[in-house]
Motif scaffolding. Structure first.
Motif, PDB file in Angstrom:
ATOM      1  N   PHE A 278       0.806  -1.222   0.000  1.00  0.00           N
ATOM      2  CA  PHE A 278       0.000   0.000   0.000  1.00  0.00           C
ATOM      3  C   PHE A 278       0.840   1.273   0.000  1.00  0.00           C
ATOM      4  CE2 PHE A 278      -3.522  -2.684   1.822  1.00  0.00           C
ATOM      5  CZ  PHE A 278      -4.398  -2.476   0.778  1.00  0.00           C
ATOM      6  N   LYS A 279       2.157   1.128  -0.101  1.00  0.00           N
ATOM      7  CA  LYS A 279       3.074   2.270  -0.116  1.00  0.00           C
ATOM      8  C   LYS A 279       2.839   3.187   1.084  1.00  0.00           C
ATOM      9  CE  LYS A 279       3.706   1.836  -4.990  1.00  0.00           C
ATOM     10  NZ  LYS A 279       3.418   2.241  -6.309  1.00  0.00           N
ATOM     11  N   PHE A 280       2.633   2.551   2.243  1.00  0.00           N
ATOM     12  CA  PHE A 280       2.450   3.246   3.510  1.00  0.00           C
ATOM     13  C   PHE A 280       1.274   4.234   3.464  1.00  0.00           C
ATOM     14  CE2 PHE A 280       6.544   1.353   3.504  1.00  0.00           C
ATOM     15  CZ  PHE A 280       6.693   0.864   4.791  1.00  0.00           C
ATOM     16  N   LYS A 281       0.233   3.797   2.802  1.00  0.00           N
ATOM     17  CA  LYS A 281      -1.019   4.560   2.695  1.00  0.00           C
ATOM     18  C   LYS A 281      -1.507   4.988   4.069  1.00  0.00           C
ATOM     19  CE  LYS A 281      -5.872   3.726   1.607  1.00  0.00           C
ATOM     20  NZ  LYS A 281      -6.838   2.843   0.969  1.00  0.00           N
ATOM     21  N   ARG A 282      -2.038   6.170   4.142  1.00  0.00           N
ATOM     22  CA  ARG A 282      -2.628   6.681   5.371  1.00  0.00           C
ATOM     23  C   ARG A 282      -4.143   6.527   5.301  1.00  0.00           C
ATOM     24  NH1 ARG A 282       1.025   8.678   8.486  1.00  0.00           N
ATOM     25  NH2 ARG A 282      -0.426   9.744   9.844  1.00  0.00           N
ATOM     26  N   ASN A 283      -4.782   6.447   6.473  1.00  0.00           N
ATOM     27  CA  ASN A 283      -6.241   6.441   6.601  1.00  0.00           C
ATOM     28  C   ASN A 283      -6.920   5.270   5.902  1.00  0.00           C
ATOM     29  OD1 ASN A 283      -6.371   8.956   8.124  1.00  0.00           O
ATOM     30  ND2 ASN A 283      -5.660   9.881   6.217  1.00  0.00           N
ATOM     31  N   GLY A 284      -6.349   4.098   6.042  1.00  0.00           N
ATOM     32  CA  GLY A 284      -6.954   2.897   5.490  1.00  0.00           C
ATOM     33  C   GLY A 284      -7.886   2.231   6.498  1.00  0.00           C
ATOM     34  N   TYR A 285      -8.342   1.033   6.115  1.00  0.00           N
ATOM     35  CA  TYR A 285      -9.263   0.263   6.945  1.00  0.00           C
ATOM     36  C   TYR A 285      -8.809  -1.187   7.009  1.00  0.00           C
ATOM     37  CZ  TYR A 285     -12.532   4.144   6.742  1.00  0.00           C
ATOM     38  OH  TYR A 285     -13.117   5.381   6.869  1.00  0.00           O
ATOM     39  N   TYR A 286      -8.966  -1.796   8.191  1.00  0.00           N
ATOM     40  CA  TYR A 286      -8.613  -3.208   8.332  1.00  0.00           C
ATOM     41  C   TYR A 286      -9.604  -3.932   9.234  1.00  0.00           C
ATOM     42  CZ  TYR A 286      -6.651  -2.046  12.919  1.00  0.00           C
ATOM     43  OH  TYR A 286      -6.487  -1.615  14.211  1.00  0.00           O
ATOM     44  N   LEU A 287      -9.667  -5.237   9.025  1.00  0.00           N
ATOM     45  CA  LEU A 287     -10.376  -6.154   9.904  1.00  0.00           C
ATOM     46  C   LEU A 287      -9.376  -7.222  10.312  1.00  0.00           C
ATOM     47  CD1 LEU A 287     -12.955  -7.360  11.212  1.00  0.00           C
ATOM     48  CD2 LEU A 287     -13.360  -8.547   9.037  1.00  0.00           C
ATOM     49  N   ASP A 288      -9.216  -7.425  11.608  1.00  0.00           N
ATOM     50  CA  ASP A 288      -8.264  -8.394  12.140  1.00  0.00           C
ATOM     51  C   ASP A 288      -9.040  -9.443  12.932  1.00  0.00           C
ATOM     52  OD1 ASP A 288      -6.110  -9.751  13.220  1.00  0.00           O
ATOM     53  OD2 ASP A 288      -5.064  -7.949  13.898  1.00  0.00           O
ATOM     54  N   ILE A 289      -9.251 -10.606  12.326  1.00  0.00           N
ATOM     55  CA  ILE A 289      -9.984 -11.692  12.969  1.00  0.00           C
ATOM     56  C   ILE A 289      -8.966 -12.670  13.538  1.00  0.00           C
ATOM     57  CG2 ILE A 289     -11.596 -13.594  12.619  1.00  0.00           C
ATOM     58  CD1 ILE A 289     -12.794 -12.033  10.280  1.00  0.00           C
ATOM     59  N   GLY A 290      -9.028 -12.828  14.852  1.00  0.00           N
ATOM     60  CA  GLY A 290      -8.027 -13.635  15.542  1.00  0.00           C
ATOM     61  C   GLY A 290      -6.810 -12.790  15.843  1.00  0.00           C
ATOM     62  N   SER A 291      -7.060 -11.609  16.384  1.00  0.00           N
ATOM     63  CA  SER A 291      -6.006 -10.607  16.552  1.00  0.00           C
ATOM     64  C   SER A 291      -5.016 -10.925  17.667  1.00  0.00           C
ATOM     65  CB  SER A 291      -6.619  -9.232  16.776  1.00  0.00           C
ATOM     66  OG  SER A 291      -7.481  -9.242  17.902  1.00  0.00           O
ATOM     67  N   CYS A 292      -5.398 -11.785  18.607  1.00  0.00           N
ATOM     68  CA  CYS A 292      -4.498 -12.230  19.672  1.00  0.00           C
ATOM     69  C   CYS A 292      -4.000 -11.042  20.504  1.00  0.00           C
ATOM     70  CB  CYS A 292      -3.356 -13.041  19.090  1.00  0.00           C
ATOM     71  SG  CYS A 292      -2.559 -14.120  20.279  1.00  0.00           S
ATOM     72  N   ALA A 293      -2.726 -10.969  20.764  1.00  0.00           N
ATOM     73  CA  ALA A 293      -2.167  -9.875  21.576  1.00  0.00           C
ATOM     74  C   ALA A 293      -2.312  -8.543  20.847  1.00  0.00           C
ATOM     75  CB  ALA A 293      -0.702 -10.150  21.877  1.00  0.00           C
ATOM     76  N   SER A 294      -2.482  -7.480  21.598  1.00  0.00           N
ATOM     77  CA  SER A 294      -2.779  -6.176  20.988  1.00  0.00           C
ATOM     78  C   SER A 294      -1.592  -5.523  20.291  1.00  0.00           C
ATOM     79  CB  SER A 294      -3.324  -5.217  22.042  1.00  0.00           C
ATOM     80  OG  SER A 294      -2.326  -4.934  23.000  1.00  0.00           O
ATOM     81  N   VAL A 295      -0.376  -5.824  20.717  1.00  0.00           N
ATOM     82  CA  VAL A 295       0.798  -5.182  20.123  1.00  0.00           C
ATOM     83  C   VAL A 295       1.791  -6.232  19.609  1.00  0.00           C
ATOM     84  CG1 VAL A 295       2.738  -3.611  20.508  1.00  0.00           C
ATOM     85  CG2 VAL A 295       0.519  -3.107  21.541  1.00  0.00           C
ATOM     86  N   GLY A 296       2.474  -6.909  20.511  1.00  0.00           N
ATOM     87  CA  GLY A 296       3.455  -7.914  20.097  1.00  0.00           C
ATOM     88  C   GLY A 296       2.801  -9.039  19.325  1.00  0.00           C
ATOM     89  N   SER A 297       3.383  -9.414  18.211  1.00  0.00           N
ATOM     90  CA  SER A 297       2.866 -10.475  17.341  1.00  0.00           C
ATOM     91  C   SER A 297       1.535 -10.097  16.690  1.00  0.00           C
ATOM     92  CB  SER A 297       2.697 -11.789  18.107  1.00  0.00           C
ATOM     93  OG  SER A 297       3.924 -12.218  18.622  1.00  0.00           O
ATOM     94  N   ASN A 298       1.227  -8.830  16.610  1.00  0.00           N
ATOM     95  CA  ASN A 298      -0.049  -8.400  16.042  1.00  0.00           C
ATOM     96  C   ASN A 298       0.142  -7.943  14.600  1.00  0.00           C
ATOM     97  OD1 ASN A 298      -2.243  -6.223  15.511  1.00  0.00           O
ATOM     98  ND2 ASN A 298      -3.026  -7.493  17.173  1.00  0.00           N
TER      99      ASN A 298
END
Length: 120
Positions: free
Chosen positions: A17-37
């Protein structure tokens, strides 16, 4: 620049995405909030996201995130309703899906007749 996913998925997607700003994501099975995310990095680019994790042991860790966090079984969610509530566009940038043997079932729950993902 610091990435957080174990296998550099966030770095891979950010580069596509060439470091696009203001995108959208869905993370199913996100696990830990930071590390390994796989999606935490995108908050630094002002992306709007939804993180879904079934395991309640991670709940408190999401208090510092800007995403909407849902502690629930991904197979019980009405995704079309959720996307409308969160004002997601019909074309969502990134889907991170990691719920092992349930991943195909989760894909079938997504309203792909109305919403599309650019990268899965």
């Amino acid at each position: 620049m610091h990435f957080f996913s174990d296998d550099r998925q966030d770095e891979f997607v950010a580069n596509i995405f060439k470091f696009k700003r203001n995108g959208y994501y869905l993370d199913i099975g996100s696990c830990a909030s930071v590390g390994s995310n796989n999606t935490y990095f995108f908050e630094s680019l002002d992306w709007k996201g939804i993180c879904i994790e079934k395991n309640p042991m991670f709940n408190d860790s999401y208090k510092t995130r800007t995403c909407r966090f849902i502690n629930a079984d991904a197979l019980t969610i009405d995704y079309e309703k959720l996307f409308k509530e969160e004002k997601f566009p019909l074309s969502i940038d990134y889907l991170s899906l990691d719920i092992d043997q349930e991943s195909v079932k989760a894909l079938k729950k997504l309203p792909l007749d109305k919403y599309r993902f650019k990268i899965i």
